[in-house]
Design an enzyme around this catalytic site. Structure first.
Site, PDB file in Angstrom:
ATOM      1  CG  HIS A  89      -1.967   1.054   1.177  1.00 25.28           C
ATOM      2  ND1 HIS A  89      -1.710   2.365   1.516  1.00 25.28           N
ATOM      3  CD2 HIS A  89      -3.253   1.012   0.790  1.00 25.28           C
ATOM      4  CE1 HIS A  89      -2.809   3.081   1.345  1.00 25.28           C
ATOM      5  NE2 HIS A  89      -3.765   2.282   0.899  1.00 25.28           N
ATOM      6  CD  GLU A 137      -5.469   2.559  -2.967  1.00 23.18           C
ATOM      7  OE1 GLU A 137      -6.631   2.759  -2.612  1.00 23.18           O
ATOM      8  OE2 GLU A 137      -4.538   2.383  -2.166  1.00 23.18           O
ATOM      9  N   GLY A 174      -9.932   8.488  -3.269  1.00 23.42           N
ATOM     10  CA  GLY A 174     -10.958   9.509  -3.451  1.00 23.42           C
ATOM     11  C   GLY A 174     -12.342   8.971  -3.803  1.00 23.42           C
TER      12      GLY A 174
END
Ligand code: G3P
Length: 215
Positions: A89, A137, A174
């Site tokens: 991540h 992402e 988002g």
């Protein structure tokens, strides 16, 4: 196709410890086996209290058991019934060699990996490893109000072609509304990763319900 929705609890104060349990109690009323809950290490054992929920880890280390202070291994996760994890991540990046070896080890152990990536180059490189999921992402959009689907539609489309027949594509950052999820799916994703859109909402359960309604 129904979207797969990965909810990352991160380390938000209202989503760790007792607060995590209280959120899961609410989310448990939503019967949808395409939702995955990515919990902090300290909350993973809640999986025994919530056997119907798909609970996964937010990261996993390459090492097995041994003198590895601060580690969490595939072996230890599997021993408590956790069958998957996010990896790499943006807020917990790891080195390439480590990623390659961890994905390989996870496959051997039938442990699901959601491999997070930040750009098209990483999508190209890491899709070759054929992890269960690639999650795209863009870091600059994480935690903000502009969704990846409105800001990077062309990358999602390209990514879906690159990932086809190799790995499932998730997109995140988002994501706040159902239209963001629908658009991501239309662009070729199989699902989304979402954190603040649900966890930081004043009524997380209502938000989850509004996001998981039929397409
Ligand atoms: O893992 C999901 C996350 O990084 C996206 O965060 O808050 O933009 O939904 P958020």
């Amino acid at each position: 196709m129904e979207p797969e929705i990965f909810i990352n609890f991160k380390h938000y104060e209202n989503a760790v410890g007792e607060s995590c349990e209280s959120l899961l109690n609410q989310f448990n009323t939503v019967k949808n086996n395409k939702i995955y809950y990515c919990l902090s290490y300290i909350d993973l054992r809640l999986n025994s209290k919530f056997p119907d929920l798909n609970i996964i880890s937010q990261s996993v280390d390459l090492n097995g058991y041994g003198a590895f202070t601060g580690s969490i291994s595939i072996e230890s996760l599997m021993s408590i019934g956790i069958k998957g994890s996010l990896l790499n991540h943006s807020e917990k990046r790891i080195e390439k060699n480590n990623i390659v070896e961890t994905v390989k080890k996870a496959k051997e152990n039938n442990f699901k990996i959601v491999l997070c990536v930040e750009n098209i180059e990483e999508i190209k490189n890491y899709s070759e490893l054929e992890p269960d999921y690639i999650a795209y992402e863009p870091p600059e959009l994480i935690g903000g109000n502009i969704s990846v689907s409105s800001s990077k539609p062309e990358i999602i489309e390209k990514a879906s072609k690159i990932c086809e027949n190799k790995t499932k594509l998730l997109v995140g950052a988002g994501v706040k509304a159902k239209k963001d999820i629908d658009k991501s799916m239309d662009l070729g994703a199989q699902g989304v990763l979402i954190a603040s859109g649900i966890i930081r909402d004043p009524k997380p359960i209502n938000k989850l319900i509004s996001l998981t309604g039929k397409r």
